[in-house]
Design a protein around this motif. Structure first.
Motif, short mmCIF file in Angstrom:
data_model
loop_
_atom_site.label_atom_id
_atom_site.label_comp_id
_atom_site.label_asym_id
_atom_site.label_seq_id
_atom_site.Cartn_x
_atom_site.Cartn_y
_atom_site.Cartn_z
N TYR A 3 0.82 -1.21 0.00
CA TYR A 3 0.00 0.00 0.00
C TYR A 3 0.86 1.26 0.00
CZ TYR A 3 -3.84 -3.18 0.97
OH TYR A 3 -4.76 -4.19 0.88
N ILE A 4 2.03 1.18 0.63
CA ILE A 4 2.95 2.34 0.59
C ILE A 4 3.30 2.65 -0.85
CG2 ILE A 4 5.27 3.14 1.20
CD1 ILE A 4 5.10 1.42 3.72
N GLN A 5 3.63 1.60 -1.61
CA GLN A 5 4.00 1.79 -3.02
C GLN A 5 2.83 2.35 -3.84
OE1 GLN A 5 7.12 1.48 -3.93
NE2 GLN A 5 7.59 0.82 -1.84
N MET A 6 1.63 2.04 -3.42
CA MET A 6 0.44 2.50 -4.13
C MET A 6 0.09 3.95 -3.78
SD MET A 6 -3.35 0.79 -3.99
CE MET A 6 -2.63 -0.85 -4.05
N LEU A 7 0.23 4.29 -2.50
CA LEU A 7 -0.28 5.58 -2.02
C LEU A 7 0.73 6.72 -2.10
CD1 LEU A 7 -2.16 4.27 1.15
CD2 LEU A 7 -3.22 5.23 -0.89
N MET A 8 2.01 6.42 -1.88
CA MET A 8 2.99 7.50 -1.79
C MET A 8 3.26 8.23 -3.10
SD MET A 8 3.68 8.13 1.27
CE MET A 8 4.95 9.33 0.90
N PRO A 9 3.36 7.53 -4.25
CA PRO A 9 3.67 8.28 -5.50
C PRO A 9 2.69 9.40 -5.81
CG PRO A 9 4.08 5.96 -5.82
CD PRO A 9 3.44 6.07 -4.48
N PRO A 10 1.36 9.20 -5.72
CA PRO A 10 0.47 10.35 -6.00
C PRO A 10 0.59 11.46 -4.96
CG PRO A 10 -0.81 8.41 -5.31
CD PRO A 10 0.59 7.95 -5.56
N LEU A 11 0.88 11.10 -3.69
CA LEU A 11 1.08 12.14 -2.68
C LEU A 11 2.32 12.98 -2.99
CD1 LEU A 11 0.24 10.23 0.65
CD2 LEU A 11 -1.08 12.08 -0.39
N ILE A 12 3.41 12.31 -3.35
CA ILE A 12 4.64 13.02 -3.68
C ILE A 12 4.48 13.81 -4.97
CG2 ILE A 12 7.08 12.73 -4.28
CD1 ILE A 12 6.40 12.33 -1.29
N GLN A 13 3.72 13.27 -5.92
CA GLN A 13 3.44 14.02 -7.15
C GLN A 13 2.71 15.32 -6.85
OE1 GLN A 13 1.06 11.88 -10.00
NE2 GLN A 13 1.21 13.48 -11.57
N LYS A 14 1.72 15.24 -5.98
CA LYS A 14 0.97 16.43 -5.55
C LYS A 14 1.91 17.40 -4.83
CE LYS A 14 -3.18 18.35 -5.11
NZ LYS A 14 -3.98 18.75 -6.29
N PRO B 286 13.66 15.26 0.83
CA PRO B 286 13.03 16.43 0.19
C PRO B 286 11.87 17.01 1.00
CG PRO B 286 12.48 14.39 -0.98
CD PRO B 286 13.55 14.05 -0.01
N VAL B 287 11.13 16.15 1.71
CA VAL B 287 10.03 16.64 2.55
C VAL B 287 10.58 17.47 3.69
CG1 VAL B 287 8.18 15.93 4.12
CG2 VAL B 287 8.45 14.77 1.91
N TYR B 288 11.61 16.96 4.35
CA TYR B 288 12.23 17.69 5.47
C TYR B 288 12.74 19.05 5.00
CZ TYR B 288 15.49 18.81 9.25
OH TYR B 288 16.16 19.45 10.26
N GLN B 289 13.47 19.06 3.88
CA GLN B 289 14.09 20.30 3.43
C GLN B 289 13.05 21.35 3.04
OE1 GLN B 289 17.43 20.84 3.84
NE2 GLN B 289 16.65 22.94 3.52
N ARG B 290 11.96 20.89 2.43
CA ARG B 290 10.92 21.86 2.04
C ARG B 290 10.24 22.44 3.27
NH1 ARG B 290 6.10 21.13 -2.48
NH2 ARG B 290 5.61 23.35 -2.65
N CYS B 291 10.02 21.62 4.29
CA CYS B 291 9.42 22.14 5.54
C CYS B 291 10.32 23.20 6.17
CB CYS B 291 9.21 20.99 6.53
SG CYS B 291 7.84 19.90 6.10
N VAL B 292 11.62 22.94 6.21
CA VAL B 292 12.56 23.92 6.76
C VAL B 292 12.51 25.20 5.94
CG1 VAL B 292 15.01 24.43 7.16
CG2 VAL B 292 14.08 22.18 7.77
N ASN B 293 12.44 25.07 4.61
CA ASN B 293 12.36 26.25 3.74
C ASN B 293 11.08 27.05 3.98
OD1 ASN B 293 14.81 25.61 2.59
ND2 ASN B 293 13.92 24.59 0.80
N LEU B 294 9.96 26.33 4.18
CA LEU B 294 8.69 27.01 4.44
C LEU B 294 8.77 27.83 5.73
CD1 LEU B 294 6.08 24.26 3.48
CD2 LEU B 294 6.21 26.56 2.49
N VAL B 295 9.35 27.24 6.77
CA VAL B 295 9.50 27.95 8.05
C VAL B 295 10.39 29.17 7.85
CG1 VAL B 295 10.39 27.80 10.41
CG2 VAL B 295 9.12 25.87 9.43
#
Length: 353
Positions: free
Chosen positions: A2-13, A48-57
């Motif tokens: 399910y991780i393989q199914m759900l994560m790609p569209p979330l990361i695409q978004k 990439p998720v971590y770095q973008r959060c730091v950039n947003l802050v």
């Protein structure tokens, strides 16, 4: 699967949305829950998720400073971007644990968090204190050099009028104390009196009471000489706050603290000893060494101060007014020279009377 199914569209978004797009809010909240649940399963996506959060802050804080210095030229930022980013960082820290250490080491998140902890907006402080607690658990080696700066801020945010801010600050102090050990001693005076006030405050929400009791217990565990003198001022609400929570590590450390404080200042618990007995009885399966601490205290009181306990227990009353009799007496101890307790404490700990 399910991780393989759900994560790609979330990361695409995630990749499609710009930093200014408010559709980021629900996506960040979603990813926070996913990261916490997947734990190491989130590793392929974490950098990439971590770095973008730091950039947003960082971008939000920079925009706020520009607005503050030149309000006519720069709009105030939407701080919700910063709040959801901080919450996602908390989710990452909770889910990845020590694995987040390298990401923290390569970023300026602690400097940014220090600024967030002083923000005028309570929700920003609330999220920053949650992140502080999670980073303390995950990679304290990076948090420790900042403790001297963080602790005074935590102390000033122990204001129960702002329940969620106060709750997260209280929880973070407890997590820091467990990591600091005896080195917590210089900071006890910054927080202890406020915590004692909160635990004695009427109508305090249950979660805040429980977190306050756990943090007081943890402070007493690492610095018993500093906390134990105040034992009489908080022991009763402390016991009633923790008697109904399930066995877990937080409860374990808090009870180790209260037992250590009682050994330093046994007189502080005498008048409310029955409440301590009740709290001990709330345990289902304490660890063997904690059970031994309970045993020593209960039998120590029974053997060494039985006369004092008889006086206290004999005057422990409950009931209602009936005619000229002010109360109905309820005697908790039997008569006789030895004042043998009717409550059997010799058969180990656990369950209820």
């Amino acid at each position: 699967e399910y991780i393989q199914m759900l994560m790609p569209p979330l990361i695409q978004k995630w990749n499609q949305l710009k930093d200014e797009d408010k559709d980021l809010f629900p996506l960040l909240e979603c990813l926070s829950s996913v990261a916490t649940a997947l734990q190491s399963g989130f590793l392929p996506y974490c950098e990439p998720v971590y770095q973008r959060c730091v950039n947003l802050v960082q971008k939000t804080l920079a925009q706020a400073m520009l607005h503050q210095s030149q309000p006519d030229q720069y709009e105030a930022p939407d701080k919700d971007f910063m709040i959801v980013a901080l919450d996602l960082l908390s989710g990452l820290a909770e889910g990845l644990g020590g694995t987040i250490e390298q990401l923290v080491a390569r970023s300026n998140i602690l400097t940014l968090m220090y600024q967030c902890m002083q923000d005028k907006m309570p929700e920003v402080r609330q999220s920053s204190f949650a992140l502080l607690g999670d980073l303390t658990k995950a990679c304290f080696q990076h948090v420790k050099p900042c403790i001297a700066d963080f602790m005074p801020i935590l102390g000033t945010n122990l204001n129960p009028e702002l329940i969620s801010v106060c709750n997260n600050a209280t929880w973070a102090i407890g997590e820091i104390s467990i990591q600091m050990g005896p080195e917590m001693q210089p900071y006890i005076t910054m927080v202890l009196h406020q915590l004692v006030e909160i635990i004695n405050r009427p109508n305090t929400p249950k979660t805040l009471l429980e977190n306050t009791a756990i943090t007081i217990g943890r402070l007493g565990y690492v610095c018993p000489q500093e906390v134990a003198p105040m034992l009489q001022q908080f022991i009763r609400p402390w016991c009633t706050s923790l008697r109904n929570i399930r066995d877990n590590e937080e409860k374990d450390s808090a009870f180790r603290g209260i037992c250590t404080m009682i050994s330093v200042n046994p007189g502080g618990v005498v008048q409310d000893f029955i409440f301590f007995c009740d709290a001990v009885a709330s345990w289902v399966n304490p660890k063997d060494d904690l059970r031994e601490m309970f045993y020593k205290i209960l039998h120590g009181f029974k053997n060494q101060v039985s006369a004092a306990l008889c006086l206290i227990a004999g005057s422990f009353t409950m009931g209602y007014k009936t005619g000229n009799h002010p109360r109905e007496q309820v005697t908790l101890y039997g008569g006789g020279g030895g004042c043998k307790p009717l409550l059997v404490l010799e058969e180990g700990v656990g369950g209820r009377w």
